[in-house]
Design a protein around this motif. Structure first.
Motif, PDB file in Angstrom:
ATOM      1  N   ARG A  37       0.821  -1.207   0.000  1.00  0.00           N
ATOM      2  CA  ARG A  37       0.000   0.000   0.000  1.00  0.00           C
ATOM      3  C   ARG A  37       0.858   1.262   0.000  1.00  0.00           C
ATOM      4  O   ARG A  37       0.507   2.254  -0.658  1.00  0.00           O
ATOM      5  CB  ARG A  37      -0.921  -0.006   1.226  1.00  0.00           C
ATOM      6  CG  ARG A  37      -1.876   1.184   1.284  1.00  0.00           C
ATOM      7  CD  ARG A  37      -2.649   1.189   2.580  1.00  0.00           C
ATOM      8  NE  ARG A  37      -3.626   2.253   2.626  1.00  0.00           N
ATOM      9  CZ  ARG A  37      -4.341   2.564   3.695  1.00  0.00           C
ATOM     10  NH1 ARG A  37      -4.180   1.867   4.826  1.00  0.00           N
ATOM     11  NH2 ARG A  37      -5.210   3.557   3.661  1.00  0.00           N
ATOM     12  N   GLY A 108      -4.357  -6.584   2.395  1.00  0.00           N
ATOM     13  CA  GLY A 108      -4.246  -5.143   2.210  1.00  0.00           C
ATOM     14  C   GLY A 108      -5.468  -4.487   1.603  1.00  0.00           C
ATOM     15  O   GLY A 108      -6.496  -5.131   1.345  1.00  0.00           O
ATOM     16  N   VAL A 110      -6.814  -0.950  -1.038  1.00  0.00           N
ATOM     17  CA  VAL A 110      -6.499   0.019  -2.096  1.00  0.00           C
ATOM     18  C   VAL A 110      -7.144   1.348  -1.716  1.00  0.00           C
ATOM     19  O   VAL A 110      -8.320   1.388  -1.327  1.00  0.00           O
ATOM     20  CB  VAL A 110      -7.030  -0.457  -3.460  1.00  0.00           C
ATOM     21  CG1 VAL A 110      -6.820   0.623  -4.521  1.00  0.00           C
ATOM     22  CG2 VAL A 110      -6.330  -1.756  -3.873  1.00  0.00           C
ATOM     23  N   ASP A 111      -6.380   2.422  -1.799  1.00  0.00           N
ATOM     24  CA  ASP A 111      -6.902   3.761  -1.521  1.00  0.00           C
ATOM     25  C   ASP A 111      -7.585   4.319  -2.764  1.00  0.00           C
ATOM     26  O   ASP A 111      -7.001   4.311  -3.856  1.00  0.00           O
ATOM     27  CB  ASP A 111      -5.774   4.697  -1.097  1.00  0.00           C
ATOM     28  CG  ASP A 111      -5.162   4.298   0.230  1.00  0.00           C
ATOM     29  OD1 ASP A 111      -5.903   4.265   1.217  1.00  0.00           O
ATOM     30  OD2 ASP A 111      -3.946   4.009   0.272  1.00  0.00           O
ATOM     31  N   ALA A 227      -8.092  -5.045  -1.376  1.00  0.00           N
ATOM     32  CA  ALA A 227      -7.215  -5.250  -2.523  1.00  0.00           C
ATOM     33  C   ALA A 227      -7.410  -6.623  -3.146  1.00  0.00           C
ATOM     34  O   ALA A 227      -6.940  -6.871  -4.253  1.00  0.00           O
ATOM     35  CB  ALA A 227      -5.759  -5.071  -2.100  1.00  0.00           C
TER      36      ALA A 227
END
Length: 296
Positions: A37, A108, A110-111, A227
């Motif tokens: 990330r 994780g 994702v932004d 993610a």
């Protein structure tokens, strides 16, 4: 033959979980696609003993130390599917299938940045999400926060500790009278014009009507999404945080599905390298204990 534990995600949380299991002399496979990330940031801060180092250097050092254990294998690739295979789990990659008695998801997030021109190009360089990670280096110079919802009030109240602060509400948040008074007491300026773009070598915020505000750093709390589709496909329950869903876990980092653990940003409402490492320790130890005491 199934390994003891397969870990999907080889960043800070996954590596930390694997280290506990390796030292317990359990067989471990780490599957990693190489998309940390924080890969957009040049330096990482706030992690004791590694403050100011490149994120890639921290991850590579951890991986190198971990692979010194003969019972650990690292597989570069994407875990495409996973599910039960009798009493075990089966994780499928493009060219390989891995059986495991336990599964740790360190997959994780994702932004998802607001669709404003210039934000993505500066992400991790002059546009940030965490003041604890990046605020100190701005040297108490001018900073801003791009609001993305009501939660932005909390961050706007915090940011003046790192520098003179402007809050760009951008039509996503309007402080009430009490909140506005609190922001004023902290010295926060409020800009109500819409944000058109972010330009310049650092962060020049271009507002509707043409006004420009020059900053040394701009903070934004983006929405987060998983993610990987694996947690949902495996039936893991989720909780809804202020920035998006995250995997529900108990105090041992076990998910709602027996035998599956989760750690790192995918299993937190908000995270950091330090949090990821700590959660990885918890997940790794719990998975190990379950191999001894639990029959599922």
């Amino acid at each position: 033959m199934a390994v003891d534990v397969a870990i999907v995600g080889g960043s800070y949380a996954g590596l930390s979980a694997a280290l506990q299991l390796a030292r317990a002399r359990r067989s471990v496979v780490i599957i990693d696609a190489g998309l940390r990330r924080n890969r957009f940031a040049e330096t990482s801060h706030g992690f004791l003993s590694r403050d100011g180092e490149a994120p890639s250097a921290i991850a590579e050092s951890g991986r190198r130390q971990l692979l010194a254990y003969p019972n650990v294998r690292f597989v570069e690739g994407t875990a495409e599917t996973a599910g039960r295979e009798g009493a075990d789990f089966l994780v499928s990659l493009r060219d390989e299938k891995i059986g495991a008695r336990r599964l740790i998801l360190a997959t994780g997030v994702v932004d998802e940045l607001p669709p404003i021109p210039g934000l993505e190009e500066r992400w991790g360089r002059s546009v940030f999400h965490c003041p604890y990670c990046h605020g100190y280096e701005l040297g108490q110079r001018r900073i801003g926060i791009l609001a993305t919802g009501d939660h932005s009030f909390h961050q706007a109240m915090m940011l003046p500790d790192w520098g003179p602060t402007t809050l760009f509400v951008n039509g996503t948040f309007e402080p009430d009278a009490a909140e506005e008074a609190m922001l004023a007491a902290r010295g926060v300026e409020i800009a109500r014009e819409g944000v058109v773009a972010v330009e310049g070598s650092k962060a020049i915020v271009i507002l509707a009507g043409g006004r420009e505000v020059s900053l040394d750093g701009l903070f934004v709390t983006p929405r987060m999404r998983m993610a990987s589709d694996l947690p949902a496909a495996l039936g893991c329950a989720f909780d809804e945080g202020p920035l998006g869903p995250y995997i529900r876990t108990n105090e041992a980092k076990e998910t709602s599905v027996a035998g599956i653990y989760a750690c790192g940003d995918a299993a937190r409402a908000a995270g950091s390298v330090s949090h990821a490492v700590g959660d990885g320790v918890t997940a790794g130890m719990a998975a190990h204990r379950s191999l001894i005491f639990d029959m599922h």
